[in-house]
Write a protein that holds these residues in place. Structure first.
Motif, PDB file in Angstrom:
ATOM      1  N   ARG A 203      73.596 115.362  48.651  1.00  0.00           N
ATOM      2  CA  ARG A 203      73.471 113.991  48.150  1.00  0.00           C
ATOM      3  C   ARG A 203      74.732 113.522  47.441  1.00  0.00           C
ATOM      4  O   ARG A 203      74.838 112.368  47.053  1.00  0.00           O
ATOM      5  CB  ARG A 203      72.269 113.905  47.199  1.00  0.00           C
ATOM      6  N   ALA A 204      75.691 114.431  47.240  1.00  0.00           N
ATOM      7  CA  ALA A 204      76.944 114.037  46.598  1.00  0.00           C
ATOM      8  C   ALA A 204      77.770 113.198  47.571  1.00  0.00           C
ATOM      9  O   ALA A 204      77.682 113.365  48.792  1.00  0.00           O
ATOM     10  CB  ALA A 204      77.725 115.278  46.175  1.00  0.00           C
ATOM     11  N   PRO A 205      78.562 112.247  47.069  1.00  0.00           N
ATOM     12  CA  PRO A 205      79.407 111.453  47.973  1.00  0.00           C
ATOM     13  C   PRO A 205      80.331 112.347  48.772  1.00  0.00           C
ATOM     14  O   PRO A 205      80.893 113.310  48.251  1.00  0.00           O
ATOM     15  CB  PRO A 205      80.199 110.553  47.002  1.00  0.00           C
ATOM     16  N   PHE A 206      80.488 112.039  50.080  1.00  0.00           N
ATOM     17  CA  PHE A 206      81.358 112.870  50.912  1.00  0.00           C
ATOM     18  C   PHE A 206      82.815 112.701  50.498  1.00  0.00           C
ATOM     19  O   PHE A 206      83.588 113.640  50.521  1.00  0.00           O
ATOM     20  CB  PHE A 206      81.186 112.481  52.378  1.00  0.00           C
ATOM     21  N   ALA A 207      83.190 111.488  50.119  1.00  0.00           N
ATOM     22  CA  ALA A 207      84.543 111.213  49.614  1.00  0.00           C
ATOM     23  C   ALA A 207      84.404 110.561  48.242  1.00  0.00           C
ATOM     24  O   ALA A 207      83.443 109.841  47.979  1.00  0.00           O
ATOM     25  CB  ALA A 207      85.304 110.296  50.571  1.00  0.00           C
ATOM     26  N   THR A 208      85.372 110.826  47.366  1.00  0.00           N
ATOM     27  CA  THR A 208      85.270 110.330  45.995  1.00  0.00           C
ATOM     28  C   THR A 208      86.282 109.243  45.679  1.00  0.00           C
ATOM     29  O   THR A 208      86.064 108.444  44.782  1.00  0.00           O
ATOM     30  CB  THR A 208      85.448 111.486  45.000  1.00  0.00           C
ATOM     31  N   SER A 209      87.402 109.193  46.391  1.00  0.00           N
ATOM     32  CA  SER A 209      88.425 108.189  46.097  1.00  0.00           C
ATOM     33  C   SER A 209      88.109 106.876  46.815  1.00  0.00           C
ATOM     34  O   SER A 209      87.308 106.834  47.762  1.00  0.00           O
ATOM     35  CB  SER A 209      89.807 108.685  46.534  1.00  0.00           C
ATOM     36  N   TRP A 210      88.752 105.802  46.375  1.00  0.00           N
ATOM     37  CA  TRP A 210      88.547 104.498  47.021  1.00  0.00           C
ATOM     38  C   TRP A 210      88.993 104.568  48.476  1.00  0.00           C
ATOM     39  O   TRP A 210      88.288 104.086  49.373  1.00  0.00           O
ATOM     40  CB  TRP A 210      89.332 103.429  46.275  1.00  0.00           C
ATOM     41  N   TRP A 211      90.154 105.173  48.738  1.00  0.00           N
ATOM     42  CA  TRP A 211      90.676 105.231  50.110  1.00  0.00           C
ATOM     43  C   TRP A 211      89.780 106.081  50.998  1.00  0.00           C
ATOM     44  O   TRP A 211      89.521 105.728  52.152  1.00  0.00           O
ATOM     45  CB  TRP A 211      92.103 105.764  50.107  1.00  0.00           C
ATOM     46  N   GLY A 212      89.292 107.225  50.467  1.00  0.00           N
ATOM     47  CA  GLY A 212      88.403 108.059  51.265  1.00  0.00           C
ATOM     48  C   GLY A 212      87.108 107.356  51.612  1.00  0.00           C
ATOM     49  O   GLY A 212      86.624 107.416  52.750  1.00  0.00           O
ATOM     50  N   GLN A 213      86.528 106.649  50.638  1.00  0.00           N
ATOM     51  CA  GLN A 213      85.275 105.947  50.890  1.00  0.00           C
ATOM     52  C   GLN A 213      85.475 104.773  51.850  1.00  0.00           C
ATOM     53  O   GLN A 213      84.614 104.489  52.693  1.00  0.00           O
ATOM     54  CB  GLN A 213      84.687 105.473  49.564  1.00  0.00           C
ATOM     55  N   GLU A 214      86.595 104.089  51.741  1.00  0.00           N
ATOM     56  CA  GLU A 214      86.856 102.973  52.659  1.00  0.00           C
ATOM     57  C   GLU A 214      87.100 103.468  54.078  1.00  0.00           C
ATOM     58  O   GLU A 214      86.726 102.810  55.050  1.00  0.00           O
ATOM     59  CB  GLU A 214      88.056 102.148  52.161  1.00  0.00           C
ATOM     60  N   TRP A 215      87.741 104.633  54.220  1.00  0.00           N
ATOM     61  CA  TRP A 215      87.907 105.226  55.556  1.00  0.00           C
ATOM     62  C   TRP A 215      86.525 105.495  56.167  1.00  0.00           C
ATOM     63  O   TRP A 215      86.280 105.190  57.329  1.00  0.00           O
ATOM     64  CB  TRP A 215      88.717 106.510  55.448  1.00  0.00           C
ATOM     65  N   LEU A 216      85.609 106.061  55.361  1.00  0.00           N
ATOM     66  CA  LEU A 216      84.263 106.325  55.868  1.00  0.00           C
ATOM     67  C   LEU A 216      83.554 105.030  56.242  1.00  0.00           C
ATOM     68  O   LEU A 216      82.875 104.959  57.269  1.00  0.00           O
ATOM     69  CB  LEU A 216      83.445 107.067  54.813  1.00  0.00           C
ATOM     70  N   ARG A 217      83.706 104.001  55.392  1.00  0.00           N
ATOM     71  CA  ARG A 217      83.050 102.728  55.703  1.00  0.00           C
ATOM     72  C   ARG A 217      83.569 102.167  57.025  1.00  0.00           C
ATOM     73  O   ARG A 217      82.792 101.708  57.876  1.00  0.00           O
ATOM     74  CB  ARG A 217      83.291 101.730  54.573  1.00  0.00           C
ATOM     75  N   ALA A 218      84.891 102.193  57.216  1.00  0.00           N
ATOM     76  CA  ALA A 218      85.469 101.689  58.459  1.00  0.00           C
ATOM     77  C   ALA A 218      84.996 102.524  59.651  1.00  0.00           C
ATOM     78  O   ALA A 218      84.700 101.986  60.723  1.00  0.00           O
ATOM     79  CB  ALA A 218      87.000 101.705  58.367  1.00  0.00           C
ATOM     80  N   LEU A 219      84.896 103.836  59.451  1.00  0.00           N
ATOM     81  CA  LEU A 219      84.458 104.720  60.529  1.00  0.00           C
ATOM     82  C   LEU A 219      83.005 104.438  60.896  1.00  0.00           C
ATOM     83  O   LEU A 219      82.658 104.286  62.073  1.00  0.00           O
ATOM     84  CB  LEU A 219      84.623 106.176  60.087  1.00  0.00           C
ATOM     85  N   GLU A 220      82.124 104.346  59.887  1.00  0.00           N
ATOM     86  CA  GLU A 220      80.700 104.180  60.151  1.00  0.00           C
ATOM     87  C   GLU A 220      80.348 102.762  60.575  1.00  0.00           C
ATOM     88  O   GLU A 220      79.277 102.536  61.144  1.00  0.00           O
ATOM     89  CB  GLU A 220      79.913 104.600  58.907  1.00  0.00           C
TER      90      GLU A 220
END
Length: 436
Positions: free
Chosen positions: A27-44
């Protein structure tokens, strides 16, 4: 695979990153930084296969991705799957054109905050929005990714290439300049070009006469603050946020005191202080996160759940034996509860200790899908009871949680124990469970 996008790959500027350890907690976030989370958002948000993206996320979270090589326009890695030898996975990423790079660098050079941050080796989050406004998308779009893999799966992408895409988010946590390298230029190229443009701009500004010199006017005394603010030049960037400590602070050493107030358990008090330090650090990390406003507040725990949480966070203490015994828990029950807590906190503990009855049609559908997906010979019998599916002859069991996650269990000495991370896809959980 479709033809390569962008210019030819440049292996001379490639960077190789060692394998990352499995991510703890489903349940922990897969990425913690803004750039990592935005990469995941763009991917998904892309048009790629979402089912296989979910399986790839599970593979990446479980440590299946080997060392990752990043070059301009290309990602490569060996990804472990169901076979002994890993698969060769790659993803081609569209590079920015020279015209796009010029627009991006011009935009950065026009903003003092962005150029100061990049020259200091930082990637400000606002850079992505500024770049998009200039018509230069830094984060990949649906047509910017072209996955390929040596596995027999024709999915687009297969779960192994999807795992590679997810692992890049964790690399961006470590170094967001990886995104610029993927898009075609490494950090040194970008910083050197910005330094050159910054020096040229400074020289041009120095040669240009000031407004006061050409008009003979100076700012009058007692200028209202709002007028001075409206006429301001670019302000320097705000100071950086404080750096979060690598570890919680060391609590007081009380257990070694020669005397103590009557009725006070110094070892228990020392444990509570250490636990408070851990929780304070997590709150600080949450407050420093760019998405702090979206953070889900912690839920209230029962005394038993809190005992299990503390036992999971402080495995080297025996202070919790008393509250566990008071809750009617044997050492074996506490050990199993701690194992479940590592799977996913309070929801995973509930899966261990209670059962519920989902719609029968749902379990029937899952059983049929698992039998169809069985790879080695005739599938075994799958016995269903309430929210549990037991695989005959395999000492393996899947349990469906109230949140929609499937949890893997393995029988040891006649008792079912949590065994691995959960996932929304029961076939992914079962494959990992049977592979050990």
């Amino acid at each position: 695979m479709t033809p390569a996008k962008g210019s030819a790959k440049d292996p001379g500027r490639a960077r190789t990153f060692p394998p990352l350890p499995p991510a703890r907690g489903s349940r922990a976030p897969f990425a913690t930084s803004w750039w990592g989370q935005e990469w995941l958002r763009a991917l998904e948000d892309s048009a790629l296969d979402h089912g296989r993206l979910q399986r790839g996320r599970t593979y990446a979270r479980g440590g299946a991705v080997g060392e990752v090589t990043v070059a301009p326009g290309l990602l490569r890695a060996h990804v472990h799957g169901s076979r002994p030898r890993p698969y060769r996975s790659s993803v081609e990423v569209a590079q920015l054109t020279d015209s796009q790079w010029n627009r991006l660098l011009d935009m950065i050079a026009e903003r003092a905050a962005n150029i100061a941050a990049l020259l200091d080796g930082e990637m400000p989050a606002g850079l992505a929005e500024d770049a998009a406004a200039a018509g230069v998308p830094l984060l990949p779009g649906p047509r910017d990714l072209d996955p390929d893999c040596s596995c027999p799966d024709w999915g687009y992408p297969c779960k192994h290439a999807a795992a590679l895409c997810y692992q890049v988010a964790r690399l961006l946590d470590q170094d967001p300049f990886v995104l610029l390298l993927i898009r075609g230029r490494d950090e040194r190229q970008v910083v050197d070009e910005l330094a050159r443009r910054n020096a040229a701009r400074a020289a041009a500004d120095a040669a240009r006469p000031s407004a006061a010199a050409t008009t003979g006017l100076t700012a009058p005394a007692n200028t209202p603050a709002k007028d001075a603010f409206a006429a301001r030049a670019d302000l320097p960037p705000l100071p950086a946020l404080p750096v979060a400590p690598d570890h919680p602070g060391r609590g007081p050493a009380l257990a070694g005191m020669t005397t103590s107030p009557p009725g006070l358990d110094l070892a228990a008090l020392e444990l509570l202080a250490a636990d408070a330090a851990q929780r304070a650090r997590r709150l600080l990390l949450s407050a420093l996160d760019d998405r702090h406003a979206e953070t889900t507040p912690p839920v209230d725990l029962t005394p038993w759940q809190d005992t299990v949480r503390m036992a999971a966070a402080h495995p080297d203490t025996d202070v919790l034996a008393r509250p566990a015994t008071a809750a009617g828990a044997t050492p074996a029950r506490l050990a199993a509860a701690v194992s479940a807590w590592h799977q996913g906190g309070a929801p995973a503990l509930d899966v261990l200790e209670s059962s519920w009855t989902p719609p029968s049609a749902r379990l029937d559908h899952v059983r049929a899908a698992l039998r169809e997906d069985w790879a080695d010979g005739t599938p075994p019998r799958l016995r269903a009871w309430r929210n549990r599916l037991t695989i005959d002859g395999k000492d393996a069991q899947l349990r469906l949680g109230q949140t929609g996650l499937w949890y893997p269990y393995r029988k040891k000495d006649g008792t079912w124990w949590p065994s691995g991370l959960p996932d929304t896809d029961p076939s992914v959980v079962l494959a990992a469970l049977l592979q050990g």
